[in-house]
Design a protein around this motif. Structure first.
Motif, mmCIF file in Angstrom:
data_model
loop_
_atom_site.group_PDB
_atom_site.id
_atom_site.type_symbol
_atom_site.label_atom_id
_atom_site.label_comp_id
_atom_site.label_asym_id
_atom_site.label_seq_id
_atom_site.Cartn_x
_atom_site.Cartn_y
_atom_site.Cartn_z
ATOM 1 N N TYR A 94 0.853 -1.188 0.000
ATOM 2 C CA TYR A 94 0.000 0.000 0.000
ATOM 3 C C TYR A 94 0.887 1.234 0.000
ATOM 4 C CZ TYR A 94 1.171 0.713 4.943
ATOM 5 O OH TYR A 94 1.861 0.943 6.118
ATOM 6 N N THR A 95 0.380 2.409 -0.413
ATOM 7 C CA THR A 95 -0.809 2.646 -1.194
ATOM 8 C C THR A 95 -0.359 3.280 -2.487
ATOM 9 O OG1 THR A 95 -2.158 3.058 0.762
ATOM 10 C CG2 THR A 95 -3.020 3.839 -1.331
ATOM 11 N N PHE A 96 -0.852 2.780 -3.626
ATOM 12 C CA PHE A 96 -0.490 3.305 -4.932
ATOM 13 C C PHE A 96 -1.437 4.446 -5.281
ATOM 14 C CE2 PHE A 96 1.399 -0.792 -4.703
ATOM 15 C CZ PHE A 96 2.577 -0.697 -5.425
ATOM 16 N N ARG A 97 -0.833 5.569 -5.682
ATOM 17 C CA ARG A 97 -1.592 6.761 -6.034
ATOM 18 C C ARG A 97 -0.948 7.401 -7.255
ATOM 19 N NH1 ARG A 97 -1.278 7.218 0.079
ATOM 20 N NH2 ARG A 97 -3.428 7.133 0.843
ATOM 21 N N ASN A 98 -1.705 8.143 -8.011
ATOM 22 C CA ASN A 98 -1.206 8.705 -9.267
ATOM 23 C C ASN A 98 -0.452 10.017 -9.105
ATOM 24 O OD1 ASN A 98 -2.432 6.552 -10.522
ATOM 25 N ND2 ASN A 98 -4.044 7.746 -11.519
ATOM 26 N N GLU A 99 -0.724 10.755 -8.027
ATOM 27 C CA GLU A 99 -0.173 12.104 -7.906
ATOM 28 C C GLU A 99 1.325 12.082 -7.573
ATOM 29 O OE1 GLU A 99 -4.555 12.300 -6.841
ATOM 30 O OE2 GLU A 99 -2.861 11.098 -6.097
ATOM 31 N N ASN A 100 2.020 13.133 -8.039
ATOM 32 C CA ASN A 100 3.462 13.259 -7.843
ATOM 33 C C ASN A 100 3.908 13.022 -6.409
ATOM 34 O OD1 ASN A 100 4.570 13.778 -10.374
ATOM 35 N ND2 ASN A 100 4.337 15.993 -10.229
ATOM 36 N N TYR B 36 -0.363 14.370 -12.134
ATOM 37 C CA TYR B 36 -0.033 12.951 -12.158
ATOM 38 C C TYR B 36 1.427 12.762 -12.593
ATOM 39 C CZ TYR B 36 -4.866 11.196 -11.760
ATOM 40 O OH TYR B 36 -6.114 10.869 -11.321
ATOM 41 N N GLY B 37 2.106 11.844 -11.915
ATOM 42 C CA GLY B 37 3.438 11.431 -12.321
ATOM 43 C C GLY B 37 3.364 10.134 -13.117
ATOM 44 N N ASP B 38 4.490 9.458 -13.216
ATOM 45 C CA ASP B 38 4.561 8.222 -13.988
ATOM 46 C C ASP B 38 4.129 7.044 -13.120
ATOM 47 O OD1 ASP B 38 5.038 6.221 -15.798
ATOM 48 O OD2 ASP B 38 7.234 6.387 -15.722
ATOM 49 N N ALA B 39 2.833 6.979 -12.833
ATOM 50 C CA ALA B 39 2.308 5.884 -12.010
ATOM 51 C C ALA B 39 2.524 4.535 -12.682
ATOM 52 C CB ALA B 39 0.823 6.109 -11.736
ATOM 53 N N GLY C 34 -0.835 -8.750 -4.815
ATOM 54 C CA GLY C 34 -1.951 -7.836 -4.668
ATOM 55 C C GLY C 34 -1.448 -6.436 -4.387
ATOM 56 N N LEU C 35 -2.352 -5.464 -4.393
ATOM 57 C CA LEU C 35 -1.973 -4.094 -4.076
ATOM 58 C C LEU C 35 -3.212 -3.286 -3.723
ATOM 59 C CD1 LEU C 35 -2.778 -2.025 -6.676
ATOM 60 C CD2 LEU C 35 -1.001 -3.408 -7.748
ATOM 61 N N PHE C 36 -2.990 -2.212 -2.977
ATOM 62 C CA PHE C 36 -4.025 -1.235 -2.649
ATOM 63 C C PHE C 36 -3.787 0.001 -3.511
ATOM 64 C CE2 PHE C 36 -3.508 -3.692 1.242
ATOM 65 C CZ PHE C 36 -4.804 -3.841 1.735
ATOM 66 N N SER C 37 -4.835 0.465 -4.182
ATOM 67 C CA SER C 37 -4.693 1.642 -5.046
ATOM 68 C C SER C 37 -5.869 2.584 -4.870
ATOM 69 C CB SER C 37 -4.607 1.223 -6.516
ATOM 70 O OG SER C 37 -4.539 2.360 -7.356
ATOM 71 N N ASP C 38 -5.568 3.894 -4.804
ATOM 72 C CA ASP C 38 -6.618 4.911 -4.801
ATOM 73 C C ASP C 38 -7.266 5.031 -6.174
ATOM 74 O OD1 ASP C 38 -5.827 5.431 -2.213
ATOM 75 O OD2 ASP C 38 -5.478 7.570 -2.520
ATOM 76 N N CYS C 39 -6.551 4.576 -7.205
ATOM 77 C CA CYS C 39 -7.027 4.690 -8.594
ATOM 78 C C CYS C 39 -7.024 3.296 -9.209
ATOM 79 C CB CYS C 39 -6.123 5.629 -9.388
ATOM 80 S SG CYS C 39 -6.000 7.292 -8.664
ATOM 81 N N PRO C 40 -8.017 2.473 -8.886
ATOM 82 C CA PRO C 40 -7.983 1.079 -9.348
ATOM 83 C C PRO C 40 -7.978 0.926 -10.851
ATOM 84 C CG PRO C 40 -10.091 1.591 -8.278
ATOM 85 C CD PRO C 40 -9.167 2.732 -7.994
ATOM 86 N N ASP C 41 -8.529 1.897 -11.589
ATOM 87 C CA ASP C 41 -8.493 1.792 -13.041
ATOM 88 C C ASP C 41 -7.065 1.864 -13.560
ATOM 89 O OD1 ASP C 41 -8.410 4.477 -12.196
ATOM 90 O OD2 ASP C 41 -9.172 5.219 -14.107
ATOM 91 N N THR C 42 -6.237 2.701 -12.942
ATOM 92 C CA THR C 42 -4.835 2.798 -13.340
ATOM 93 C C THR C 42 -4.104 1.501 -13.030
ATOM 94 O OG1 THR C 42 -4.920 5.165 -12.795
ATOM 95 C CG2 THR C 42 -2.746 4.207 -13.182
#
Length: 381
Positions: free
Chosen positions: A325-331, A350-353, A367-375
């Motif tokens: 945890y936790t994967f997020r798109n923002e820089n 957004y950075g290079d997620a 597995g992983l936890f992501s705030d942006c599951p579509d990404t």
């Protein structure tokens, strides 16, 4: 689409998933062009997961909280329709013992309570797990009182687009979350799993509001306490997971915080071990006696400015599966090398997620936890 490609998760002690239904006409977004500095104004349309991501479990962290205020029906629903296998639900107790979905007992930053004059006198300071916090706390409100509040975005400076949805959603009980996931499962034609997290177990017990008995009662009443019931219980503490091992059949996940922290129950008991001790070979073997998964902070798997650690492989050798945890798109949530736009870029940039996901995919995380599951779904497609 192959409607059985996720079945391998069942035998791995994870969440059953018969298949993933189409959610919209859209496709997963492509990776950003190198050097671009996208700054979204709204959530992308719900997408159909790309085939082939195998048995990697994608968990919507507090729902799709990159696009909606966290722990709301809106966030959970969006995560499921984007294709997340499950959603993460933090549980805190009310004064009358109900379990509500909130990130922390303190709710000043996630609800409109600060603007409600009738609750101004409830503002107080509490010490939770050694940290003094000022604000309003679920333990000082009845469920009926909390139901008059509305959710707001927790990090508005980073996610100003989410503030569009402020005050649209009420707070939810755990039972209500499970009802919602049942409805979504029928709509999508597949189970939507849930990862309830027991928040601050030792502290809640110390104020006479233990979470675990209520959690077990709800799961048993709903028939969700079995190994195949699409539930994984998580906690940063250890003693409560050991006890839950004897009370429920669903898998357990030991959360592993960052350096140099220690489980609150260890601290309360005078046990000098820290999370560092839990990720040694001996510590992981001990964790494997009660848990199926570990959920380490992602920096324990790959440091922001260093080479990958051996944690994912060490866990696998101990018979454990790894869900960082936790994967997020923002820089601000990405390693410096993957940030875009320079120091002057807006916080929402957004950075290079996708670059980050590729590094973890190469390690074979399960597995992983992501705030942006579509990404995450696009990255593992």
């Amino acid at each position: 689409m192959d409607l059985t490609r996720r079945a391998a998760i069942v035998t791995a002690g994870g969440l059953a998933a018969a298949g993933l239904a189409a959610c919209s006409d859209g496709a997963p977004a492509a990776a950003p062009t190198a050097g671009a500095t996208p700054s979204p104004a709204a959530a992308p349309a719900p997408t159909q997961p790309a085939p082939g991501r195998g048995s990697v479990m994608i968990v919507g962290h507090r729902g799709a909280s990159g696009y909606r205020p966290e722990h709301t029906a809106s966030a959970y629903s969006l995560a499921a329709r984007m294709g997340a296998d499950a959603v993460d639900v933090d549980l805190c107790a009310t004064r009358d013992g109900a379990l509500v979905a909130r990130h922390e007992p303190e709710i000043g930053g996630t609800t409109d309570v600060a603007s409600r004059p009738e609750f101004a006198a409830r503002r107080t300071t509490k010490v939770i797990d050694g940290t003094s916090t000022d604000g309003w706390f679920t333990s000082d409100f009845t469920l009926a009182e909390l139901k008059t509040l509305r959710a707001i975005e927790r990090i508005p400076a980073t996610r100003p687009h989410n503030t569009l949805y402020d005050r649209r959603d009420p707070l939810l009980t755990f039972d209500e979350v499970l009802d919602l996931l049942d409805d979504l499962g029928r709509e999508l034609g597949r189970p939507v799993g849930v990862l309830p997290e027991v928040k601050h177990s030792t502290w809640h017990a110390s104020v006479g509001l233990p979470i675990e008995p209520a959690l077990v009662e709800i799961l048993r009443r709903r028939g969700r306490d079995k190994p195949d019931s699409n539930v994984i219980i998580q906690s940063f503490e250890v003693a409560n997971l050991r006890a839950l091992k004897t009370q429920v059949g669903c898998p357990l996940l030991q959360l592993i915080d960052s350096v140099p922290k220690a489980p609150a129950d260890f601290v309360a008991a005078g046990d000098r071990r820290t999370y560092d001790d839990l990720v040694t070979a001996t510590g992981l073997q001990e964790v494997a006696t009660y848990a199926t998964w570990i959920g380490p902070s992602k920096e324990r798997v790959i440091p922001p400015a260093g080479a990958p650690t051996t944690l994912a492989g060490d866990a696998r050798a101990a018979g454990l599966r790894t869900m960082p945890y936790t994967f997020r798109n923002e820089n601000e949530f990405l390693p410096p090398a993957l940030q875009r736009g320079g120091p002057a870029a807006p916080r929402s940039t957004y950075g290079d997620a996708f670059g980050e996901y590729a590094q973890y995919r190469a390690l074979g995380i399960e597995g992983l936890f992501s705030d942006c599951p579509d990404t995450a779904i696009a990255a593992f497609g």
